[in-house]
Design a protein around this motif. Structure first.
Motif, mmCIF file in Angstrom:
data_model
loop_
_atom_site.group_PDB
_atom_site.id
_atom_site.type_symbol
_atom_site.label_atom_id
_atom_site.label_comp_id
_atom_site.label_asym_id
_atom_site.label_seq_id
_atom_site.Cartn_x
_atom_site.Cartn_y
_atom_site.Cartn_z
ATOM 1 N N GLU A 70 36.951 105.225 36.320
ATOM 2 C CA GLU A 70 37.123 106.328 35.373
ATOM 3 C C GLU A 70 36.616 105.954 33.992
ATOM 4 N N THR A 71 36.620 104.669 33.672
ATOM 5 C CA THR A 71 36.105 104.219 32.387
ATOM 6 C C THR A 71 34.582 104.233 32.351
ATOM 7 N N PRO B 38 31.877 108.414 33.062
ATOM 8 C CA PRO B 38 31.367 109.340 32.039
ATOM 9 C C PRO B 38 30.185 108.762 31.257
ATOM 10 N N ALA C 140 29.098 114.449 30.590
ATOM 11 C CA ALA C 140 30.046 113.336 30.488
ATOM 12 C C ALA C 140 31.461 113.845 30.243
ATOM 13 N N SER D 169 34.782 113.676 32.925
ATOM 14 C CA SER D 169 36.035 113.047 32.523
ATOM 15 C C SER D 169 37.206 114.004 32.699
ATOM 16 N N LEU E 167 38.126 114.106 36.376
ATOM 17 C CA LEU E 167 38.905 112.935 36.781
ATOM 18 C C LEU E 167 40.383 113.119 36.444
ATOM 19 N N ALA F 290 43.045 108.075 32.703
ATOM 20 C CA ALA F 290 42.097 109.188 32.698
ATOM 21 C C ALA F 290 42.136 109.936 31.365
ATOM 22 N N GLY G 259 40.339 108.104 28.743
ATOM 23 C CA GLY G 259 38.907 108.294 28.920
ATOM 24 C C GLY G 259 38.424 109.616 28.366
ATOM 25 N N VAL G 260 39.210 110.679 28.560
ATOM 26 C CA VAL G 260 38.839 111.997 28.035
ATOM 27 C C VAL G 260 38.756 111.968 26.518
ATOM 28 N N VAL H 106 35.653 110.016 25.411
ATOM 29 C CA VAL H 106 34.432 110.790 25.631
ATOM 30 C C VAL H 106 34.352 111.949 24.641
#
Length: 262
Positions: free
Chosen positions: A42-43, A46, A67, A71, A74, A88, A91-92, A95
């Motif tokens: 997950e990292t 994106p 991207a 994310s 996910l 997750a 990560g969002v 991004v």
């Protein structure tokens, strides 16, 4: 043939079993704390999608939107599976900040800038907290091992291991920044940005795995954690037993005292 003296004693066998168990627990806790394979995927995904699309068509907007969209997907998958979403969601946010930076400047390399600044800040945090006697990796993993902050005053060997691990994380992340920031400032053209993006993706996982492995090595050799939750439960159980015993003694002593008085 081996003599009886060569055979491990029950105590030695028990110690080996305990050591194996402690290492397995350490490995599982690290795996959980840092997201495991799924967290790494997950990292990476994106950013990988961003640099792949930008390499093909040099379209910043399409790359950024793709991207961000993946994310979000996910996160949705995590929610549908009723799984933890902390990795997750992080990560969002990363991004999203990257998309905002890139859209504001119109430069693809700025998509990676928030993540780079976060890495630099994290490296400094690891080093500063260790110098202050409260290594960050101990603050992160203490609750995972159910020891909270007991390692600070009650388990010096474990505190030393956390300090070594925090130094490892800090120096590894600083080395990563020492590679990426000069490339970021030197990247002027779309071709430079593409090369920079691929280098950044290539440096996503190996430094992380190295830091996690060193953390495992240091903690595997450290004393086992003190389970403060188990201690609290034991204290509560003992308090309840004392209360129950006191009530029983009071109820049994009442009639006898009444007979003596009469």
């Amino acid at each position: 043939m081996t003599s009886l003296d060569d055979k491990p004693t029950d105590r030695e066998a028990g110690a080996d079993a305990d050591a194996t168990t402690d290492r397995a627990v350490t490995e599982a806790a690290l795996f959980d704390a840092f997201g495991g394979v799924r967290g790494m995927v997950e990292t990476v995904v994106p950013g990988l999608l961003f640099v792949t699309i930008f390499t093909i068509n040099k379209d910043l907007h399409v790359s950024a939107i793709a991207a961000l969209a993946v994310s979000l997907v996910l996160v949705v998958v995590r929610l549908v599976m009723k799984d933890t979403v902390k990795h997750a969601f992080s990560g969002v946010f990363g991004v999203a900040f990257g998309v905002v930076f890139a859209m504001m400047t119109g430069n693809a390399k700025d998509f990676y800038l928030p993540g780079m600044l976060y890495t630099l800040g994290l490296a400094v945090a690891y080093i500063v907290t260790t110098l202050c006697g409260v290594p960050l990796i101990g603050l992160i993993l203490g609750p995972v091992f159910k020891e909270n902050l007991s390692w600070r005053t009650r388990n010096p060997g474990r505190k030393k291991a956390y300090a070594k691990a925090s130094w490892a994380w800090g120096l590894i992340l600083l080395a990563k920044c020492a590679i990426l920031f000069p490339m970021y400032f030197w990247a002027d053209t779309d071709s430079d940005n593409t090369q920079f993006g691929w280098v950044l993706i290539a440096l996503k996982i190996p430094p992380f795995l190295l830091a996690v492995w060193l953390t495992w090595v240091f903690l595997a050799k450290a004393p086992p954690p003190i389970d403060v939750f188990a201690e609290m439960e034991a204290e509560e159980a003992a308090a309840k037993e004392r209360e129950a015993g006191g009530e029983g003694a009071a109820s049994s002593g009442g009639p006898a005292r009444h007979r003596r008085e009469s």
